[in-house]
Design an enzyme around this catalytic site. Structure first.
Site, PDB file in Angstrom:
ATOM      1  N   GLY A  23     -40.142 -20.937 -25.818  1.00  0.00           N
ATOM      2  CA  GLY A  23     -41.449 -20.299 -25.905  1.00  0.00           C
ATOM      3  C   GLY A  23     -42.517 -21.241 -26.589  1.00  0.00           C
ATOM      4  N   GLY A  26     -46.472 -21.113 -26.263  1.00  0.00           N
ATOM      5  CA  GLY A  26     -47.249 -20.140 -26.278  1.00  0.00           C
ATOM      6  C   GLY A  26     -48.263 -19.980 -27.423  1.00  0.00           C
ATOM      7  N   TYR A 154     -42.002  -4.113 -21.744  1.00  0.00           N
ATOM      8  CA  TYR A 154     -41.909  -4.956 -23.115  1.00  0.00           C
ATOM      9  C   TYR A 154     -41.309  -4.450 -24.321  1.00  0.00           C
ATOM     10  CZ  TYR A 154     -44.209  -7.801 -26.545  1.00  0.00           C
ATOM     11  OH  TYR A 154     -44.425  -8.728 -27.960  1.00  0.00           O
TER      12      TYR A 154
HETATM   13  N1  LIG Z   1     -48.944 -12.639 -29.804  1.00  0.00           N
HETATM   14  C1  LIG Z   1     -48.836 -11.442 -30.115  1.00  0.00           C
HETATM   15  O1  LIG Z   1     -49.752 -10.666 -30.671  1.00  0.00           O
HETATM   16  C2  LIG Z   1     -47.365 -10.983 -30.558  1.00  0.00           C
HETATM   17  C3  LIG Z   1     -47.420  -9.870 -31.096  1.00  0.00           C
HETATM   18  C4  LIG Z   1     -46.048  -9.220 -31.233  1.00  0.00           C
HETATM   19  C5  LIG Z   1     -44.848  -9.859 -31.107  1.00  0.00           C
HETATM   20  N2  LIG Z   1     -45.315 -11.137 -30.635  1.00  0.00           N
HETATM   21  C6  LIG Z   1     -44.020 -11.725 -30.106  1.00  0.00           C
HETATM   22  O2  LIG Z   1     -43.935 -13.318 -30.562  1.00  0.00           O
HETATM   23  C7  LIG Z   1     -43.253 -13.979 -29.527  1.00  0.00           C
HETATM   24  C8  LIG Z   1     -44.225 -15.043 -29.114  1.00  0.00           C
HETATM   25  O3  LIG Z   1     -45.188 -14.303 -28.493  1.00  0.00           O
HETATM   26  P1  LIG Z   1     -46.570 -15.202 -27.924  1.00  0.00           P
HETATM   27  O4  LIG Z   1     -47.811 -14.407 -28.403  1.00  0.00           O
HETATM   28  O5  LIG Z   1     -46.378 -16.700 -28.375  1.00  0.00           O
HETATM   29  O6  LIG Z   1     -46.413 -15.237 -26.283  1.00  0.00           O
HETATM   30  P2  LIG Z   1     -47.056 -16.195 -25.401  1.00  0.00           P
HETATM   31  O7  LIG Z   1     -46.997 -15.351 -23.942  1.00  0.00           O
HETATM   32  O8  LIG Z   1     -48.165 -16.592 -25.816  1.00  0.00           O
HETATM   33  O9  LIG Z   1     -45.710 -17.281 -25.116  1.00  0.00           O
HETATM   34  C9  LIG Z   1     -44.664 -17.079 -24.744  1.00  0.00           C
HETATM   35  C10 LIG Z   1     -44.047 -18.280 -24.229  1.00  0.00           C
HETATM   36  O10 LIG Z   1     -42.795 -18.153 -23.307  1.00  0.00           O
HETATM   37  C11 LIG Z   1     -42.758 -18.717 -22.382  1.00  0.00           C
HETATM   38  N3  LIG Z   1     -41.756 -18.296 -21.325  1.00  0.00           N
HETATM   39  C12 LIG Z   1     -41.965 -17.189 -20.556  1.00  0.00           C
HETATM   40  N4  LIG Z   1     -40.857 -16.965 -19.827  1.00  0.00           N
HETATM   41  C13 LIG Z   1     -40.146 -18.076 -19.925  1.00  0.00           C
HETATM   42  C14 LIG Z   1     -38.843 -18.551 -19.727  1.00  0.00           C
HETATM   43  N5  LIG Z   1     -38.234 -17.845 -18.617  1.00  0.00           N
HETATM   44  N6  LIG Z   1     -38.056 -19.494 -20.199  1.00  0.00           N
HETATM   45  C15 LIG Z   1     -38.636 -20.167 -21.283  1.00  0.00           C
HETATM   46  N7  LIG Z   1     -39.947 -19.779 -21.880  1.00  0.00           N
HETATM   47  C16 LIG Z   1     -40.626 -18.955 -21.169  1.00  0.00           C
HETATM   48  C17 LIG Z   1     -44.093 -18.912 -21.741  1.00  0.00           C
HETATM   49  O11 LIG Z   1     -44.514 -20.023 -20.915  1.00  0.00           O
HETATM   50  C18 LIG Z   1     -44.966 -18.885 -23.064  1.00  0.00           C
HETATM   51  O12 LIG Z   1     -45.389 -20.353 -23.189  1.00  0.00           O
HETATM   52  C19 LIG Z   1     -42.757 -13.094 -28.531  1.00  0.00           C
HETATM   53  O13 LIG Z   1     -41.243 -12.679 -28.901  1.00  0.00           O
HETATM   54  C20 LIG Z   1     -43.582 -11.705 -28.493  1.00  0.00           C
HETATM   55  O14 LIG Z   1     -42.897 -10.790 -28.286  1.00  0.00           O
HETATM   56  C21 LIG Z   1     -46.216 -11.741 -30.320  1.00  0.00           C
END
Ligand SMILES: NC(=O)c1ccc[n+]([C@@H]2O[C@H](COP(=O)([O-])OP(=O)(O)OC[C@H]3O[C@@H](n4cnc5c(N)ncnc54)[C@H](O)[C@@H]3O)[C@@H](O)[C@H]2O)c1
Length: 332
Positions: A23, A26, A154
Site C-alpha cells: 500500500g 497511499g 473497515y
Molecule cells: N489515513 C488515515 O487517516 C488512517 C487512519 C487510521 C488508520 N489508517 C491505516 O493506515 C494504513 C494506510 O492507510 P492510508 O491512509 O495510506 O490509505 P490509502 O487508501 O491512502 O492507501 C492504501 C493503499 O493500499 C492500496 N491497496 C488497496 N488495495 C490493495 C491491494 N489489493 N493490494 C495492494 N495494495 C492495495 C491502495 O492502492 C492504496 O495506495 C491502513 O492500514 C489504514 O487502515 C489510516
C-alpha cells in the site's frame, strides 16, 4: 549498518534483508517510504502497491495483497526482513464496497502474514485504526482495552487484523506490531477515502480561496494526528524493544482532537473570508460510532510515543506547505 537517529544519537540497525511496504502509494505509504529510504538507505526499501501515480525513488513493484499466489511469489523472490503492511480499503470507501474491503483488509492481511511466516520475516507492522471502536465504546479518553464492536466493514476487518496479528505472535512468535491511528492529516498525497478526510479537504479549500461543504456536522469531535508524527510513531514502534511491549497490535495513538467547527475557526485566522457549509452525509453515522478522545498511555509508557504537533502548529504547517505547492514556483 550504523545510522544516526533523528534524535541525534547513533543506533545500530541490523538489516539482513529488505524492508517491504505494501500500500506504498497511499496517503501514509508515500511518506513512510520516503522516510524509510532516508533512515535505512533507499537500496534497502521495496515499495509495492496496485499502481504508483508517482514513482518512488526505490525498488518498487506491483503486488495485489488479495492474490495469495502473487504475495507468495513476491516474498519468495525477495529477501525480506521486515514488512510495513499498509494496503487497505478505508472506512468510507469500505462502506461503498464491503466485499472488496473484506478481501483487501482481512484476506490480504492473512496472505501477508502467512508469506512473512514462510519466508522468515522478522517483523510485521500493521497500522490499525480508531475504526475498531463502535457505538458501545465510551466517547472520551478511551483506553486500549475497551468495547471494540465496530459497525463498519473497515472496523470489523481491522479489529480482526489486530487479533490475527496477536495470534501469529502468540502461536508462531512472528513479531507483529500495530497502532490504532486516528485521522491522519497530510498534504503530499491525497487521503484514501476515510471519514476524517474532511479535515484535509477543508484546509485545501481554505488555501485555494474556496468555500467548503463539510460532510460531517460542525460539532463532531474526532482524534487526529499530523503525518510527521504518524510516520515517526510507526517507525518508533517498529524499532522499539519487543521485550518491553505488553501490548502488541492495538496501541492507541492520537496527538489532538477537534471538531470541523474548531478547524474552521482556526483556518479563519489565516483566511478571514473562509466559509464552511455543513451538509452531513452517511459518513456522519460512521463518525458518531468513534470516540472523541483516546488514552494513549500504553504507547507512551511502552515505546515512548511523543507527538510534536498540536492542532495550531499542524494548521500553520499545512497552510504554509499547501501555499508553497500552489505558488507558481511550487507548480514547476
Ligand atoms: N489515513 C488515515 O487517516 C488512517 C487512519 C487510521 C488508520 N489508517 C491505516 O493506515 C494504513 C494506510 O492507510 P492510508 O491512509 O495510506 O490509505 P490509502 O487508501 O491512502 O492507501 C492504501 C493503499 O493500499 C492500496 N491497496 C488497496 N488495495 C490493495 C491491494 N489489493 N493490494 C495492494 N495494495 C492495495 C491502495 O492502492 C492504496 O495506495 C491502513 O492500514 C489504514 O487502515 C489510516
Amino acid at each position: 549498518m550504523v545510522r544516526k537517529g533523528h534524535t541525534g544519537f547513533v543506533f545500530k540497525v541490523a538489516l539482513m534483508g529488505k524492508i517491504l511496504v505494501t500500500g506504498a502509494a497511499g496517503q501514509i505509504g508515500t511518506e513512510l517510504v520516503e522516510r524509510l529510504c532516508s533512515r535505512y538507505g533507499r537500496e534497502n526499501i521495496i515499495a509495492t502497491d496496485l499502481k504508483f501515480p508517482h514513482v518512488p525513488e526505490c525498488e518498487h513493484g506491483q503486488m495485489d495483497v488479495t492474490s495469495r499466489d502473487s504475495v507468495d511469489e513476491f516474498f519468495r523472490e525477495h529477501s525480506i526482513d521486515s514488512v510495513y503492511h499498509l494496503a487497505a480499503v478505508l472506512s468510507a470507501r469500505g462502506e461503498e464496497n464491503p466485499g472488496r474491503a473484506f478481501d483487501v483488509n482481512a484476506n490480504g492481511t492473512k496472505n501477508v502474514l502467512d508469506a512473512s511466516l514462510r519466508s522468515g520475516v522478522k517483523r510485521v507492522l500493521i497500522p490499525s485504526t480508531i475504526g475498531v471502536f463502535g457505538p458501545q465504546t465510551p466517547k472520551r479518553k478511551v483506553p486500549v482495552e475497551t468495547v471494540t464492536r465496530p459497525v463498519t466493514m473497515y472496523g470489523i476487518t481491522k479489529i480482526f487484523c489486530e487479533l490475527l496479528g496477536e495470534y501469529y505472535f502468540r502461536k508462531y512468535r512472528l513479531d507483529v506490531r500495530g497502532l490504532r491511528l486516528p485521522g491522519i492529516i497530510s498534504y503530499k498525497s491525497p487521503p484514501g477515502g476515510g471519514t476524517t478526510d474532511y479535515s484535509i479537504e477543508m484546509i485545501v479549500s481554505a488555501v485555494k480561496g474556496k468555500s467548503y461543504t463539510c460532510f460531517l456536522r460542525s460539532d463532531t469531535r474526532l482524534p487526529m494526528m499530523y503525518i510527521p508524527d504518524a510516520i515517526e510513531s510507526i517507525i518508533k514502534l517498529s524499532e522499539a524493544d519487543g521485550g518491553k511491549l505488553i501490548h502488541r497490535t492495538d496501541f492507541n495513538v492520537s496527538a489532538f482532537d477537534f471538531t470541523p467547527g474548531e478547524l474552521e475557526t482556526e483556518l479563519r485566522k489565516y483566511f478571514s473570508g473562509f466559509s464552511v457549509e455543513y451538509r452531513p452525509d452517511e459518513r456522519q453515522k460512521i463518525a458518531e460510532t468513534w470516540p472523541s478522545t483516546l488514552d494513549c498511555r500504553a504507547a507512551v509508557d511502552e515505546w515512548g510515543f511523543s507527538p510534536r504537533f498540536d492542532m495550531s502548529r499542524m494548521v500553520e504547517d499545512m497552510v504554509r506547505n499547501l501555499s508553497d505547492q500552489s505558488s507558481p514556483a511550487g507548480k514547476r
